[in-house]
Write an enzyme that holds these catalytic residues in place. Structure first.
Site, PDB file in Angstrom:
ATOM      1  N   HIS A  61      32.799  40.488  35.677  1.00 17.44           N
ATOM      2  CA  HIS A  61      32.996  40.235  36.969  1.00 17.44           C
ATOM      3  C   HIS A  61      31.716  39.729  37.544  1.00 17.44           C
ATOM      4  O   HIS A  61      30.554  40.163  37.204  1.00 17.44           O
ATOM      5  CB  HIS A  61      33.266  41.577  37.627  1.00 17.44           C
ATOM      6  N   GLU A  63      30.054  40.180  40.241  1.00 20.38           N
ATOM      7  CA  GLU A  63      29.247  41.257  40.772  1.00 20.38           C
ATOM      8  C   GLU A  63      28.437  42.033  39.646  1.00 20.38           C
ATOM      9  O   GLU A  63      27.119  41.971  39.701  1.00 20.38           O
ATOM     10  CB  GLU A  63      29.908  42.219  41.634  1.00 20.38           C
ATOM     11  N   CYS A  91      34.807  46.105  42.426  1.00 22.79           N
ATOM     12  CA  CYS A  91      35.569  47.321  42.017  1.00 22.79           C
ATOM     13  C   CYS A  91      34.558  48.462  41.597  1.00 22.79           C
ATOM     14  O   CYS A  91      33.178  48.290  41.715  1.00 22.79           O
ATOM     15  CB  CYS A  91      36.174  46.817  40.553  1.00 22.79           C
ATOM     16  N   CYS A  94      31.721  47.374  39.058  1.00 22.43           N
ATOM     17  CA  CYS A  94      30.680  46.564  39.922  1.00 22.43           C
ATOM     18  C   CYS A  94      30.005  47.414  40.708  1.00 22.43           C
ATOM     19  O   CYS A  94      28.577  46.907  40.979  1.00 22.43           O
ATOM     20  CB  CYS A  94      31.586  45.335  40.470  1.00 22.43           C
TER      21      CYS A  94
END
Length: 178
Positions: A61, A63, A91, A94
């Site tokens: 991801h 982030e 999420c 993250c």
């Protein structure tokens, strides 16, 4: 560390920059997510696209990748005064990475709850409906959270990306039920 007040117009401009990063990610064959890190003075430090492909890394991801790079490269005092801008709410994974990296502020566009409605149960994005604020609240260090902002613009990035859901409310759903 005391952070200078940022104007909403600057936050929106940085969020829109994450949208450009997300579009670039999609052009590179990845999911349409992007994140940037900006220091306390408004200087762009890092841009990161989603990194799912080419290895199908479910933890790639934007982030999380940004937080990892930032924690390796930047002094903790810089991170504490910095803001991560994200095209979508981080999420739980993250949010944990942002927390552990020591980034002091988060601004995001699309909420995790709305993202879940968009992606459904897509195998490449089994979204957790766990707001990042809950993850941060469980920690010992404060992370300022702003969002969702310009959520419709964030949702529009996902038009057609997941193969089955619309990204904005249709006119018929916006009508009041009688």
């Amino acid at each position: 560390m005391r952070r200078p007040r940022r104007s909403i117009s600057k936050d929106l401009a940085f969020l829109r920059r994450t949208f450009a990063v997300a579009r670039r990610a999609q052009a590179h064959g990845n999911h349409p997510f992007g994140a940037i890190l900006v220091d306390a003075n408004g200087k762009l430090l890092i841009e990161m696209e989603n990194g799912f492909m080419p290895d199908r890394d479910m933890t790639g991801h934007a982030e999380r990748l940004l937080a990892t790079q930032a924690s390796r490269r930047l002094d903790p005092s810089v991170l504490a005064g910095s803001t991560i801008y994200s095209s979508a709410e981080p999420c739980a994974m993250c949010a944990g990475a942002i927390y552990w990296a020591g980034i002091g502020r988060l601004v995001y566009a699309l909420s995790e709850r709305r993202l879940k409605k968009i992606t459904g149960n897509h195998a490449e994005n089994p979204t957790l409906d766990l707001p990042c604020r809950k993850v941060f609240a469980a920690g010992q260090r404060a992370v300022e959270v702003v969002g969702p902002l310009i959520e419709d613009e964030g949702a529009a990035l996902h038009a057609g990306a997941w193969g089955h859901r619309e990204t904005a409310p249709s006119k018929s759903r916006r009508k009041r039920k009688r």
